[in-house]
Design a protein around this motif. Structure first.
Motif, mmCIF file in Angstrom:
data_model
loop_
_atom_site.group_PDB
_atom_site.id
_atom_site.type_symbol
_atom_site.label_atom_id
_atom_site.label_comp_id
_atom_site.label_asym_id
_atom_site.label_seq_id
_atom_site.Cartn_x
_atom_site.Cartn_y
_atom_site.Cartn_z
ATOM 1 N N PHE A 909 -7.500 -77.334 -2.109
ATOM 2 C CA PHE A 909 -6.265 -78.036 -2.460
ATOM 3 C C PHE A 909 -6.576 -79.030 -3.564
ATOM 4 O O PHE A 909 -7.399 -79.946 -3.391
ATOM 5 C CB PHE A 909 -5.694 -78.767 -1.233
ATOM 6 N N THR A 910 -6.012 -78.851 -4.710
ATOM 7 C CA THR A 910 -6.359 -79.663 -5.874
ATOM 8 C C THR A 910 -5.800 -81.075 -5.807
ATOM 9 O O THR A 910 -6.242 -81.952 -6.549
ATOM 10 C CB THR A 910 -5.855 -78.978 -7.161
ATOM 11 N N SER A 911 -4.803 -81.299 -4.963
ATOM 12 C CA SER A 911 -4.255 -82.645 -4.783
ATOM 13 C C SER A 911 -3.634 -82.720 -3.395
ATOM 14 O O SER A 911 -3.489 -81.703 -2.707
ATOM 15 C CB SER A 911 -3.197 -82.968 -5.851
ATOM 16 N N THR A 912 -3.290 -83.912 -2.986
ATOM 17 C CA THR A 912 -2.652 -84.081 -1.680
ATOM 18 C C THR A 912 -1.146 -84.252 -1.852
ATOM 19 O O THR A 912 -0.668 -84.683 -2.914
ATOM 20 C CB THR A 912 -3.218 -85.315 -0.956
ATOM 21 N N THR A 913 -0.453 -83.911 -0.795
ATOM 22 C CA THR A 913 1.029 -84.042 -0.703
ATOM 23 C C THR A 913 1.754 -83.305 -1.819
ATOM 24 O O THR A 913 2.906 -83.616 -2.117
ATOM 25 C CB THR A 913 1.473 -85.521 -0.673
ATOM 26 N N GLN A 914 1.096 -82.352 -2.453
ATOM 27 C CA GLN A 914 1.733 -81.520 -3.466
ATOM 28 C C GLN A 914 1.563 -80.059 -3.069
ATOM 29 O O GLN A 914 0.464 -79.616 -2.751
ATOM 30 C CB GLN A 914 1.105 -81.745 -4.853
ATOM 31 N N TYR A 915 2.682 -79.311 -3.105
ATOM 32 C CA TYR A 915 2.601 -77.912 -2.716
ATOM 33 C C TYR A 915 1.736 -77.120 -3.699
ATOM 34 O O TYR A 915 1.724 -77.391 -4.905
ATOM 35 C CB TYR A 915 4.004 -77.286 -2.648
ATOM 36 N N GLN A 916 1.029 -76.135 -3.137
ATOM 37 C CA GLN A 916 0.150 -75.286 -3.930
ATOM 38 C C GLN A 916 0.283 -73.855 -3.412
ATOM 39 O O GLN A 916 0.473 -73.635 -2.207
ATOM 40 C CB GLN A 916 -1.289 -75.776 -3.792
ATOM 41 N N ASP A 917 0.197 -72.892 -4.294
ATOM 42 C CA ASP A 917 0.348 -71.484 -3.928
ATOM 43 C C ASP A 917 -1.004 -70.828 -3.701
ATOM 44 O O ASP A 917 -1.950 -71.007 -4.489
ATOM 45 C CB ASP A 917 1.095 -70.720 -5.022
ATOM 46 N N PHE A 918 -1.082 -70.051 -2.618
ATOM 47 C CA PHE A 918 -2.274 -69.251 -2.297
ATOM 48 C C PHE A 918 -1.802 -67.825 -2.033
ATOM 49 O O PHE A 918 -0.848 -67.618 -1.276
ATOM 50 C CB PHE A 918 -2.991 -69.800 -1.063
ATOM 51 N N SER A 919 -2.472 -66.826 -2.640
ATOM 52 C CA SER A 919 -1.981 -65.444 -2.586
ATOM 53 C C SER A 919 -3.006 -64.491 -2.000
ATOM 54 O O SER A 919 -4.229 -64.706 -2.090
ATOM 55 C CB SER A 919 -1.594 -64.971 -3.996
ATOM 56 N N LEU A 920 -2.466 -63.408 -1.421
ATOM 57 C CA LEU A 920 -3.274 -62.294 -0.920
ATOM 58 C C LEU A 920 -2.687 -61.005 -1.473
ATOM 59 O O LEU A 920 -1.466 -60.842 -1.541
ATOM 60 C CB LEU A 920 -3.238 -62.239 0.606
ATOM 61 N N SER A 921 -3.558 -60.064 -1.840
ATOM 62 C CA SER A 921 -3.114 -58.744 -2.285
ATOM 63 C C SER A 921 -3.416 -57.721 -1.200
ATOM 64 O O SER A 921 -4.447 -57.808 -0.508
ATOM 65 C CB SER A 921 -3.842 -58.349 -3.578
ATOM 66 N N PHE A 922 -2.537 -56.742 -1.040
ATOM 67 C CA PHE A 922 -2.738 -55.703 -0.035
ATOM 68 C C PHE A 922 -1.916 -54.486 -0.415
ATOM 69 O O PHE A 922 -1.034 -54.548 -1.275
ATOM 70 C CB PHE A 922 -2.335 -56.204 1.357
ATOM 71 N N SER A 923 -2.216 -53.369 0.248
ATOM 72 C CA SER A 923 -1.458 -52.131 0.018
ATOM 73 C C SER A 923 -0.750 -51.728 1.301
ATOM 74 O O SER A 923 -1.321 -51.798 2.401
ATOM 75 C CB SER A 923 -2.390 -51.005 -0.426
ATOM 76 N N GLN A 924 0.469 -51.332 1.133
ATOM 77 C CA GLN A 924 1.245 -50.762 2.249
ATOM 78 C C GLN A 924 1.248 -49.248 2.027
ATOM 79 O O GLN A 924 1.836 -48.749 1.067
ATOM 80 C CB GLN A 924 2.672 -51.340 2.241
ATOM 81 N N THR A 925 0.557 -48.516 2.917
ATOM 82 C CA THR A 925 0.360 -47.088 2.687
ATOM 83 C C THR A 925 1.047 -46.199 3.708
ATOM 84 O O THR A 925 1.075 -44.975 3.548
ATOM 85 C CB THR A 925 -1.150 -46.762 2.693
ATOM 86 N N ALA A 926 1.583 -46.792 4.766
ATOM 87 C CA ALA A 926 2.244 -45.998 5.803
ATOM 88 C C ALA A 926 3.663 -46.503 5.997
ATOM 89 O O ALA A 926 3.898 -47.710 6.033
ATOM 90 C CB ALA A 926 1.473 -46.087 7.122
ATOM 91 N N PRO A 927 4.626 -45.596 6.117
ATOM 92 C CA PRO A 927 6.025 -46.040 6.266
ATOM 93 C C PRO A 927 6.266 -46.696 7.621
ATOM 94 O O PRO A 927 5.623 -46.378 8.616
ATOM 95 C CB PRO A 927 6.821 -44.742 6.128
#
Length: 951
Positions: A909-927
């Motif tokens: 977290f680069t600062s406090t009390t400030q929102y920050q985005d964290f991402s994950l990548s994945f594949s959806q392969t089954a319906p």
């Protein structure tokens, strides 16, 4: 009877001056406290005074001497009791007798009165026979005070009560008066009530209503209580809710003295020709005067008021057409043409103040009368096509709304609106709430309940307030219709509704957006498009995402109208249509519309019955959508909707949802972006009648609503590539291909390879092989998505490489900024730790144990392909180094396997009390693999989750 020659000369001189533009000040000079910016359909008033004068101008039942036809005070010579009235029926009841005599009332005020008779017939077109004769009789002397024949064609519509009035003079106090209805046996006739009201009170209502308009035009200082509508909210309901100060005025006449310096004089109307009260109101607005009856002239011209007569309309006209022709010839050129007000001269108060304040022309012209219609058309032709507004109401709904629709004008129902000159001066800031989290789409029956008539501004002011104040409001999902025009007319009320709405309350638009119009009858497609775009703008500012389209009372929506909404109202989730049946249409592959399954249900029993009818035959293999509209005027209260929901509580397959959620689910079921706000662009794979295609093709052909390639005719190759677009926004984007396959049997080969290529750099940003068994069904479209980072200004290419192993059809390619958005504190997600904190969900070590502070929503409909999910978080401590504060992951519910996860350490977290985005990548392969997006709290420092975004 004509006025004296001197009066006629004075009147003709005034009319000549008005025609030349010299007899009245310009509207802008008169309405100094009113602003009307370009693009604003209704004007704004200045901010209301700190303390308003509250004046009782109550009309209707509380000022009437009213006697129910089935009540104890009247007698009958023929007919019989039926429900809420007294009925006489051809072939059953004796003809040529009085249906009603009595009540021999001795307390009717002396002087001018107006008797009324509320009647209905079953057929108003068969012939023009006299159906009844009504009269007023002095039973003490036997004298007949007034009499009137009522013919079959005098009834505007069949089957609805209509009020017929009969002026008379009560000669002496204490005489017993009766109001009689003599029936000839020629038509089914029913009486609701008879009675009278004193004319002197109506005279005062006109006076003080126009006084209010003149005073409020500079600054709103007078608020009136003058409601006749059933279920009134109380005279101080909105004042208290909106925080407006007031002082009740005991003596109305004190206001004439208080505001005397702001009054230029009197415009006297002619009681012998009721429509002159509308002309007097218009002239009064232009001249800075009040409208007055002859009965009040003596008092007003004498001390202490000493108001001069500016215009005297007595005896100036012989019929109503002359009245409105004079208005058109002499005053219409000086008035704004943006708005025309229609008000029955029988309504002495209400929106009359708005006309005087602004000022605006006030008419009462019937499109079903040829001569009146010809004059009405002259007014309409001078109004702006596409943005003109007709306020008030009509002699007959369908004929009036259709006529103005032909001129590109919409109706804002408001004839009984009492205080728009106050409401229109409140702050225009409207604090909107975000769309609620959409639950995962399942094979369920989704039911949406809608309360009608909120487009009617007087309903919002009166009965709506009573329903909104129901102590159990919020127990069940409900769509509350209102008018987007409230942005101008009632912004403070609109903001109050948004502020006090519960998560189950959904404000939506009544017919047909900015105003009530029949868009099928608009003759100019460009102007219709402009109107829809204007509606879209007002809908956005009003925070409304669902709209009802009307065409006549129950007409279907023409295709070109639906296409216009698809193209020019892109922020809407969907449309309901007033034609019942429940049929769903998707216009231009963009805008879903559903004919309501039931309209205007009068009771909770009818709602239950209609839902049962709509769900009959459901097989459980796909979602079903049922939309039920109910009206507030008969047997429905808020509890009615609670009872309807409870009636189906034992059936787990029936889910009641808000209309906006309903249309998000319906859109998802139709393979449309659930949230149009995320939509960047939709490209058709093939040329269509409503959209060109920007794609090139090496194999395949336009067929079957898309671009098709098959094994027999085509080799492997690019069946779609392009469009090299450079205008898409920077950041994470998701491009979705809508594809179907001819058969699922056979080897699970790759059928088509999808990719997104940065044509500026030549880099393939993401790719995905679509295999045969990834399709849920044959010959059914399915979405496949690719998520990637876009660089502003770079050229994007979307490609589909055909592998020559099946017949494949691509319908369209859609790009969005996201596929899903879940507010952490909203419905559809769960929590094992923490609590709602404003705009997010907070967990704190001093209060909460370690555990999942966010999980869900178990969405099984995420399109197959590559995706990225972004968690937006903040913490109060980033000094704990590598200690993990939270773990984010994507989990497949059925197997419990994790598709992607990451520990978030304090130092990330680069600062406090400030929102920050964290991402994950994945594949959806089954319906239909249900996914949840989780945040695990380690109880090391405070963590707040704002939202989760799926790309």
């Amino acid at each position: 009877m004509h006025p004296p020659r001197s009066r006629r000369l004075a009147l003709s001189s005034l009319l000549a001056l008005a025609a030349s533009g010299l007899g009245a000040a310009s509207p802008s000079a008169q309405a100094a406290g009113i602003s009307w910016p370009n693009g604003q359909v209704l004007p704004s008033f200045s901010a209301p005074a700190t303390t308003l004068d509250l004046v009782d101008l109550t009309t209707g039942e509380s000022r009437e001497y009213r006697y129910e036809a089935e009540g104890p005070h009247v007698r009958h010579g023929t007919g019989r009791l039926e429900g809420n009235g007294w009925l006489a029926q051809v072939g059953i009841d004796a003809a040529n007798h009085y249906m009603i005599t009595g009540p021999y009332a001795a307390d009717i005020p002396v002087g001018g009165n107006t008797a009324f008779f509320d009647l209905t017939v079953d057929n108003n077109t068969a012939n023009s026979d006299v159906v009844v004769t009504v009269d007023v009789r002095d039973n003490t002397t036997g004298a007949l005070l007034a009499q009137r024949d009522i013919t079959r064609t005098d009834f505007k519509v069949a089957g609805s009560y209509q009020r017929f009035e009969l002026p008379f003079t009560n000669p002496e106090a204490g005489h017993g008066l009766e109001f009689r209805v003599y029936w000839y046996g020629r038509a089914y006739t029913k009486i609701d009530c008879v009675g009278t009201r004193a004319s002197v009170w109506d005279d005062e209502v006109v006076l003080f209503t126009t006084l209010k308009g003149l005073v409020n035009r500079t600054q709103p200082r007078i608020f009136t209580y003058d409601v006749t509508m059933r279920g009134q909210d109380g005279k101080t309901g909105w004042l208290n809710s909106l925080g407006l100060g007031y002082t009740e005025v005991a003596d109305r006449w004190s206001l004439v003295s208080k505001y005397r310096s702001e009054l230029k004089g009197l415009v006297v109307y002619d009681p012998a020709l009721p429509d002159t009260v509308n002309l007097a109101t218009t002239i009064a607005g232009l001249r800075g005067a009040v409208a007055a009856s002859p009965a009040l002239v003596g008092k007003l011209t004498a001390a202490p008021y000493s108001l001069p007569i500016l215009v005297d309309l007595r005896g100036a006209f012989s019929n109503k057409l002359q009245v409105y022709q004079s208005l058109y010839d002499n005053y219409w050129p000086q008035l704004s043409h943006k708005v025309l007000i229609g008000l029955s001269p029988g309504l002495k108060g209400f929106i009359r103040d708005y006309a005087a304040a602004t000022p605006l022309a006030m008419v009462w012209l019937d499109p079903k009368n040829a001569a009146e219609d010809a004059l009405l058309r002259k007014f309409l032709a001078a109004m702006p096509y596409g943005s003109g507004i007709y306020m008030g109401w009509w002699p007959e709904e369908a004929a009036g709304v259709q006529r103005v629709s032909e001129y590109g004008i919409s109706t804002v129902a408001s004839d009984f609106a009492s205080n728009l000159t106050v409401f229109g001066g409140m702050s225009r800031t409207v604090n909107l709430k975000p769309l609620p989290n959409k639950p995962p789409l399942r094979d369920k029956i989704y039911v949406s309940l809608i309360l009608s008539d909120g487009d009617n501004l007087q309903f919002v002011e009166h009965l709506f307030k009573k329903l909104w104040d129901s102590p159990n409001r919020g127990q069940v999902p409900l769509g509350w219709t209102i008018s987007p025009a409230m942005v101008d007319a009632m912004p403070g009320v609109l903001n109050y509704l948004h502020t006090t709405a519960t998560p189950n309350d959904n404000l939506i638009s009544g017919p047909t957006g900015l105003g009530y119009t029949y868009p099928n009858y608009w003759g100019n497609a460009t102007h219709l498009d402009n109107y829809v775009a204007l509606t879209n703008d007002y809908m956005n500012r009003a925070g409304l995402k669902v709209l009802t389209v009307w065409n006549k009372i129950d007409g279907a929506t023409d295709t070109h109208v639906g296409n216009s909404f698809a193209a020019f109202a892109p922020s809407l989730l969907g449309l309901t249509a007033q034609n019942a049946g429940g049929g769903i249409t998707v216009y231009n592959n963009l805008m879903p519309s559903q004919g309501l399954n039931a309209t205007y249900c009068p009771t909770e029993a009818s709602m239950v019955s209609e839902i049962n009818r709509a769900i009959s035959g459901w097989n459980g293999t796909s979602p079903r959508f049922v939309s039920i509209q109910a009206n507030p005027w008969e047997g429905n209260s808020y509890q009615s909707f609670v009872n309807v929901v409870n009636a189906f509580s034992a059936n787990p397959n029936i889910v009641f949802v808000r209309p906006d959620t309903y249309f998000q689910l319906l859109r998802e079921s139709s393979l449309l972006a659930p949230d149009p706000a995320a939509l960047v662009k939709v490209y058709e794979a093939e040329p269509t009648t409503y959209a060109s295609s920007p794609f090139s093709h090496a194999v395949g052909r336009a067929s079957d609503n898309g671009w098709t390639a098959n094994v027999a005719q085509d080799n492997e190759g690019m069946m779609l590539y392009g469009p090299y677009v450079t205008t898409f926004p920077a950041g994470q984007l998701t491009t979705t291909f809508k594809i179907k396959i001819d058969a699922l049997t056979g080897t699970n080969d790759p059928i088509v390879t999808l990719d997104v290529r940065d044509a500026t750099t030549g880099q393939v940003l993401t790719a995905f092989d679509v295999t045969r068994h990834q399709f849920k069904a044959a010959n059914a479209y399915q979405d496949f998505s690719l998520t990637y980072p876009n660089v502003a200004g770079h050229s994007l290419e979307f490609r589909a490489h055909y592998r020559d192993r099946a017949t494949v059809n691509i319908d369209k390619v859609t790009t969005t900024t996201r596929l899903g958005l879940y507010e952490a504190e909203g419905a559809g997600v769960g929590h094992h730790a923490g609590r709602a904190l404003g705009e997010g969900w907070q967990a704190t070590p001093s209060y909460d144990p370690a555990g999942h502070m966010l999980y869900g929503p178990y969405d099984g409909n995420l399109p197959l392909g590559t995706h990225k999910v972004t968690f937006r978080l903040k913490t109060d401590n980033n000094t704990l180094g590598t200690q993990p504060l939270a773990r984010i992951d994507v989990r497949e519910e059925t197997t419990g396997s994790s598709l992607a996860q990451a520990e978030l350490t304090s130092q990330q977290f680069t600062s406090t009390t400030q929102y920050q985005d964290f991402s994950l990548s994945f594949s959806q392969t089954a319906p239909k693999r249900p996914l949840e997006y989780r945040v695990y709290f380690h109880a090391k420092a405070s963590v707040v989750v704002d939202r989760v975004t799926v790309h």
